[in-house]
Design an enzyme around this catalytic site. Structure first.
Site, PDB file in Angstrom:
ATOM      1  N   ASP A   1      40.498  -4.250  12.969  1.00 45.61           N
ATOM      2  CA  ASP A   1      41.683  -4.957  12.508  1.00 45.61           C
ATOM      3  C   ASP A   1      41.406  -5.464  11.095  1.00 45.61           C
ATOM      4  O   ASP A   1      40.243  -5.658  10.713  1.00 45.61           O
ATOM      5  CB  ASP A   1      42.010  -6.129  13.429  1.00 45.61           C
ATOM      6  CG  ASP A   1      43.297  -6.836  13.025  1.00 45.61           C
ATOM      7  OD1 ASP A   1      44.340  -6.165  12.986  1.00 45.61           O
ATOM      8  OD2 ASP A   1      43.251  -8.045  12.731  1.00 45.61           O
TER       9      ASP A   1
ATOM     10  N   GLU B   1      42.912  -8.188   7.825  1.00 47.46           N
ATOM     11  CA  GLU B   1      43.817  -9.205   7.300  1.00 47.46           C
ATOM     12  C   GLU B   1      43.998  -8.909   5.819  1.00 47.46           C
ATOM     13  O   GLU B   1      43.056  -8.462   5.150  1.00 47.46           O
ATOM     14  CB  GLU B   1      43.265 -10.619   7.509  1.00 47.46           C
ATOM     15  CG  GLU B   1      43.043 -11.001   8.966  1.00 47.46           C
ATOM     16  CD  GLU B   1      44.321 -11.008   9.801  1.00 47.46           C
ATOM     17  OE1 GLU B   1      45.416 -11.119   9.216  1.00 47.46           O
ATOM     18  OE2 GLU B   1      44.218 -10.896  11.032  1.00 47.46           O
TER      19      GLU B   1
ATOM     20  N   HIS C   1      46.775 -16.085   8.409  1.00 49.44           N
ATOM     21  CA  HIS C   1      45.351 -15.929   8.723  1.00 49.44           C
ATOM     22  C   HIS C   1      44.467 -17.092   8.262  1.00 49.44           C
ATOM     23  O   HIS C   1      43.290 -17.145   8.614  1.00 49.44           O
ATOM     24  CB  HIS C   1      44.806 -14.615   8.148  1.00 49.44           C
ATOM     25  CG  HIS C   1      45.136 -14.371   6.709  1.00 49.44           C
ATOM     26  ND1 HIS C   1      44.818 -15.239   5.685  1.00 49.44           N
ATOM     27  CD2 HIS C   1      45.760 -13.307   6.119  1.00 49.44           C
ATOM     28  CE1 HIS C   1      45.219 -14.735   4.530  1.00 49.44           C
ATOM     29  NE2 HIS C   1      45.809 -13.565   4.765  1.00 49.44           N
TER      30      HIS C   1
ATOM     31  N   HIS D   1      45.574 -15.592  13.196  1.00 49.29           N
ATOM     32  CA  HIS D   1      45.070 -14.228  13.137  1.00 49.29           C
ATOM     33  C   HIS D   1      43.678 -14.238  12.516  1.00 49.29           C
ATOM     34  O   HIS D   1      43.402 -14.967  11.558  1.00 49.29           O
ATOM     35  CB  HIS D   1      45.989 -13.351  12.277  1.00 49.29           C
ATOM     36  CG  HIS D   1      47.293 -13.034  12.937  1.00 49.29           C
ATOM     37  ND1 HIS D   1      47.720 -11.747  13.165  1.00 49.29           N
ATOM     38  CD2 HIS D   1      48.263 -13.840  13.432  1.00 49.29           C
ATOM     39  CE1 HIS D   1      48.905 -11.769  13.758  1.00 49.29           C
ATOM     40  NE2 HIS D   1      49.254 -13.033  13.919  1.00 49.29           N
TER      41      HIS D   1
ATOM     42  N   ASP E   1      40.809 -10.541  16.637  1.00 43.08           N
ATOM     43  CA  ASP E   1      41.879  -9.637  17.060  1.00 43.08           C
ATOM     44  C   ASP E   1      41.328  -8.283  17.489  1.00 43.08           C
ATOM     45  O   ASP E   1      41.845  -7.663  18.431  1.00 43.08           O
ATOM     46  CB  ASP E   1      42.887  -9.453  15.934  1.00 43.08           C
ATOM     47  CG  ASP E   1      43.779 -10.682  15.739  1.00 43.08           C
ATOM     48  OD1 ASP E   1      43.593 -11.661  16.493  1.00 43.08           O
ATOM     49  OD2 ASP E   1      44.631 -10.660  14.838  1.00 43.08           O
TER      50      ASP E   1
END
Length: 238
Positions: free
Chosen positions: A7, A9, A57, A150, A155
């Site tokens: 994942d 950000e 985030h 997040h 995640d």
């Protein structure tokens, strides 16, 4: 079978508009089990963090100021992911950002064939349902109470559990009447030899069955299909 769940950000939604990756988290799966090996890094995007992205985030300019550039860590990242399948939720988003960063470093883009999108799998498995990572964690009973904001590694860890459930759970192959496997990796883990079953039983009628059938047919008035007793007997034993 080695797979990487990952994942990212970012500073925004579009790498073509200059948005950058600021965090990446990767989880190693071998035969669909977490090995404990991970890759996690923050990056200085060399741009101001938009407030709307920071709200998602929590990564501020001050926090990222002393973090390495993507190009400084790219070798370690490529070594970790190797040539294995890459699994992400809404994968084309992360895929686009990764390729933009790799291109900026003069590296080859990742092949599209390596990408597995759990969002697409979820839409196939659960049409009409909610498909967010939070919704899938709720569906499969995965604890996400520690997910306040997040975070790429967190995640990815949640997604690794979701991915296993989406593709059959830990007990692969028990639902023999279910949908076709989503991933070749699932099929590869199925037993290679057929499961032994009981011997087939005879299903021909007994003499008593034939007699009872004839007696029943005799009670019918002008059946349209009858063409004589020989036909009845022949039809019963076929």
């Amino acid at each position: 079978m080695r797979e990487i769940v990952f994942d990212t950000e970012t500073t925004g939604l579009d790498p073509n508009q200059g948005d950058r990756i600021v965090e990446i988290g990767c989880i190693e799966l071998v035969n669909r089990c977490e090995t404990g090996n991970t890759f996690h890094a923050y990056f200085n995007p060399q741009m101001a963090m938009p407030s709307i992205a920071e709200q998602i985030h929590g990564l501020s300019d001050a926090f990222l100021a002393d973090k390495p550039l993507f190009e400084d860590v790219v070798e370690d990242l490529l070594d970790f992911i190797g040539d294995d399948p890459l699994i992400a939720h809404n994968a084309m988003f992360d895929y686009g950002f990764l390729n933009a960063e790799l291109g900026g470093c003069g590296r080859l883009h990742l092949q599209r064939s390596r990408i597995v999108d759990t969002l697409a799998i979820s839409k196939t498995r659960h049409p009409g349902a909610k498909h967010s990572l939070d919704a899938l964690c709720t569906r499969y009973g995965i604890d996400r109470s520690h997910r306040v904001q997040h975070g790429a590694l967190l995640d990815a860890q949640l997604l690794a559990q979701v991915y296993v459930e989406l593709t059959g759970g830990r007990q692969i192959g028990l639902d023999m009447a279910g949908p076709e496997p989503i991933r070749p990796a699932v099929a590869a883990l199925m037993p290679s030899s057929p499961v032994s079953g009981r011997r087939p039983r005879p299903h021909r009628p007994s003499e008593g069955d034939i007699v009872r059938h004839r007696a029943f047919v005799a009670t019918l008035t002008d059946p349209v299909w009858a063409s004589g007793d020989d036909w009845v007997a022949a039809e019963v034993v076929q």
